[in-house]
Structures are given as C-alpha cells and as structure tokens.
Write a protein that holds these residues in place. Structure first.
Motif, short mmCIF file in Angstrom:
data_model
loop_
_atom_site.label_atom_id
_atom_site.label_comp_id
_atom_site.label_asym_id
_atom_site.label_seq_id
_atom_site.Cartn_x
_atom_site.Cartn_y
_atom_site.Cartn_z
N GLU A 78 32.14 -28.80 22.42
CA GLU A 78 30.88 -29.19 21.76
C GLU A 78 30.07 -27.95 21.36
OE1 GLU A 78 29.52 -33.42 23.69
OE2 GLU A 78 29.31 -31.63 24.93
N LEU A 79 30.02 -26.97 22.24
CA LEU A 79 29.23 -25.77 21.96
C LEU A 79 29.82 -24.99 20.79
CD1 LEU A 79 26.84 -24.05 22.77
CD2 LEU A 79 28.32 -22.84 24.39
N ILE A 80 31.13 -24.93 20.73
CA ILE A 80 31.79 -24.24 19.61
C ILE A 80 31.39 -24.87 18.29
CG2 ILE A 80 34.02 -23.84 18.48
CD1 ILE A 80 35.18 -23.40 21.30
N GLU A 81 31.48 -26.20 18.24
CA GLU A 81 31.15 -26.90 17.00
C GLU A 81 29.67 -26.78 16.66
OE1 GLU A 81 33.48 -27.89 14.98
OE2 GLU A 81 34.84 -27.15 16.54
N LYS A 82 28.84 -26.79 17.69
CA LYS A 82 27.39 -26.67 17.48
C LYS A 82 27.05 -25.31 16.87
CE LYS A 82 23.02 -27.88 18.36
NZ LYS A 82 22.36 -29.07 17.77
N LEU A 83 27.58 -24.25 17.46
CA LEU A 83 27.28 -22.90 16.98
C LEU A 83 27.93 -22.63 15.63
CD1 LEU A 83 27.63 -20.81 20.26
CD2 LEU A 83 25.59 -21.89 19.29
N ALA A 84 29.09 -23.21 15.41
CA ALA A 84 29.82 -22.97 14.16
C ALA A 84 29.05 -23.48 12.95
CB ALA A 84 31.20 -23.62 14.22
N LEU A 85 28.15 -24.43 13.17
CA LEU A 85 27.34 -24.96 12.06
C LEU A 85 26.42 -23.89 11.48
CD1 LEU A 85 26.26 -28.42 13.55
CD2 LEU A 85 27.94 -28.03 11.73
N TYR A 86 26.04 -22.92 12.31
CA TYR A 86 25.07 -21.91 11.89
C TYR A 86 25.65 -20.50 11.85
CZ TYR A 86 21.87 -25.72 13.00
OH TYR A 86 21.24 -26.93 13.03
N ALA A 87 26.84 -20.32 12.35
CA ALA A 87 27.41 -18.98 12.44
C ALA A 87 28.08 -18.56 11.13
CB ALA A 87 28.43 -18.92 13.57
N GLU A 88 28.12 -17.26 10.94
CA GLU A 88 28.80 -16.70 9.77
C GLU A 88 30.31 -16.75 9.96
OE1 GLU A 88 29.08 -14.73 6.03
OE2 GLU A 88 27.37 -15.66 7.03
N HIS A 89 30.76 -16.43 11.18
CA HIS A 89 32.20 -16.35 11.44
C HIS A 89 32.58 -17.20 12.65
CE1 HIS A 89 32.20 -13.07 8.57
NE2 HIS A 89 31.31 -12.42 9.31
N ARG A 90 33.53 -18.10 12.47
CA ARG A 90 33.96 -18.96 13.58
C ARG A 90 34.62 -18.16 14.68
NH1 ARG A 90 34.64 -24.42 14.19
NH2 ARG A 90 36.13 -25.05 15.80
N ASP A 91 35.33 -17.09 14.33
CA ASP A 91 35.99 -16.26 15.34
C ASP A 91 34.96 -15.66 16.29
OD1 ASP A 91 38.44 -16.82 14.31
OD2 ASP A 91 38.67 -14.93 13.22
N GLU A 92 33.81 -15.30 15.78
CA GLU A 92 32.76 -14.74 16.62
C GLU A 92 32.22 -15.81 17.58
OE1 GLU A 92 28.52 -12.27 16.33
OE2 GLU A 92 29.43 -13.10 14.51
N VAL A 93 32.14 -17.04 17.09
CA VAL A 93 31.71 -18.15 17.94
C VAL A 93 32.68 -18.36 19.09
CG1 VAL A 93 31.37 -20.65 18.03
CG2 VAL A 93 30.45 -19.34 16.11
#
Length: 204
Positions: A78-93
């Motif tokens: 859940e946290l990965i998907e939550k942060l990925a909405l606002y992050a520039e790079h998914r790998d960083e998430v």
C-alpha cells in the motif's frame, strides 16, 4: 452425502442484502479504510506543496513518506502505491519503502495484527480475515500463530446467538440460513456446525 437443502456456493450479493452488510468480501472494511476521508484531506493539503509535474524525489519524498506513516499504518504494498502517485521515480520509492520497513517505520506485522483485531471485533471469521490481509498483500503467515490460538467455534457461537438466539434449531431451512450467515462471515464449516449445534452452557 450432500444435503441439497444446503447451498454449495454462496451468493454474496444476496447474503449482503439478507444480513444487512454494507460491504461484500471483496471490499472488506479494514483499518486502512477507516481513515480514508481524513487521509484524502491530508493528502490534498500536502499536495499543495508537491510539484505536480516533476514529482517528489530525495528529501521531499522521504518527508512525504513520514507524513503518510504518521497518519496511519500502511502495508508495504500500500505504501509503495501511495508514494508512487507523487514520486518522480518508482525505483526510488521501492528503495525508500524497503529502508522504512527495515527500520520498522513501516511494518506488515503491525498492520496484520491491526487487521486481525479489527476484523475479529467485527465478528469476522478466519477466512474473512485472510481475505482482508490479501487485499493489502500481506502474508497470512505473519499472524498464523494468533489465528490458531483463537477459539473460532466460540466466536461463531457467540455470533450465532447474537443473530439467531440460543435455541438449537432442527428446521433444515433455519439451520441452512445460520450456516450461510456464518460462512459469509468467514468461519470454517467445522466451527459452524459445532456452533449451531452447541447447547447453552455446553463445554463450559
């Protein structure tokens, strides 16, 4: 030999209407959904500071992750998907969430225990609890011991008494209704049959 009066499959929509439930198993109410409205409001207020085009990176992404986790517990998925909405790079998430998990800022174990406590309090059996964990992509093994320690027959019996009373029914139609109700709530058939057959003060 199967008794044709007892259905083999459950019609969850019909059961939802029959027993007044507002959510079918696929949308089990869980701790993460309890604060959705608050979470959305907070997310909106925070998003005012989020670059809508460039996305979050570095310290800003980390700050947002901590802000999210201070509001409620999230599973790793859940946290990965939550942060990925606002992050520039998914790998960083992915790297950030892994770090947060290792440092116990995020914990699937804690979320699993919260789900177990919440679902049990609402009168849900082990199958519904496992389904709730599955929606959060949490391994059931995290609370396997806790699940084994719970007397599910007693849990099912208390729920049966609350809904149908203490009488041990002999009418097949009424028994079938009790069975469907407890199956819909997530109890195993063995616990269900013992619960609907249990007499007051039996085993006490």
């Amino acid at each position: 030999m199967t008794n044709p009066k007892f259905p083999k499959l459950l019609d969850y929509e019909a059961l939802k209407a029959e027993y007044g439930e507002t959510s079918p198993p696929s949308t089990i109410h869980s701790p993460s959904s309890e604060n959705d409205s608050v979470d959305n409001e907070n997310a909106l207020s925070f998003s005012e500071e989020i670059p809508k085009k460039t996305g979050l990176t570095g310290s800003r992404l980390r700050s947002y992750a901590f802000a999210v986790l201070t509001r409620k517990e999230y599973s790793k998925a859940e946290l990965i998907e939550k942060l990925a909405l606002y992050a520039e790079h998914r790998d960083e998430v992915l790297l950030l969430v892994e770090e947060l998990s290792e440092r116990q800022y995020q914990s699937d174990q804690r979320v699993a225990e919260i789900v177990l406590s919440s679902q049990k309090r609402k009168g849900k059996g082990p199958n519904r609890i496992k389904m709730a964990l599955k929606t959060k992509k949490i391994d059931t093994e995290l609370i396997q011991e806790e699940l084994k320690e719970i007397d599910w027959t007693e849990q099912a019996y208390q729920l049966k008494v609350k809904k149908f009373g203490m009488t041990v029914e002999k009418d097949p139609k009424i028994k079938a209704k009790q069975i469907r109700f407890l199956m819909y709530r997530g109890f195993e058939m063995d616990a269900i049959m013992k619960a609907i057959s249990k007499k007051p003060n039996e085993y006490d």
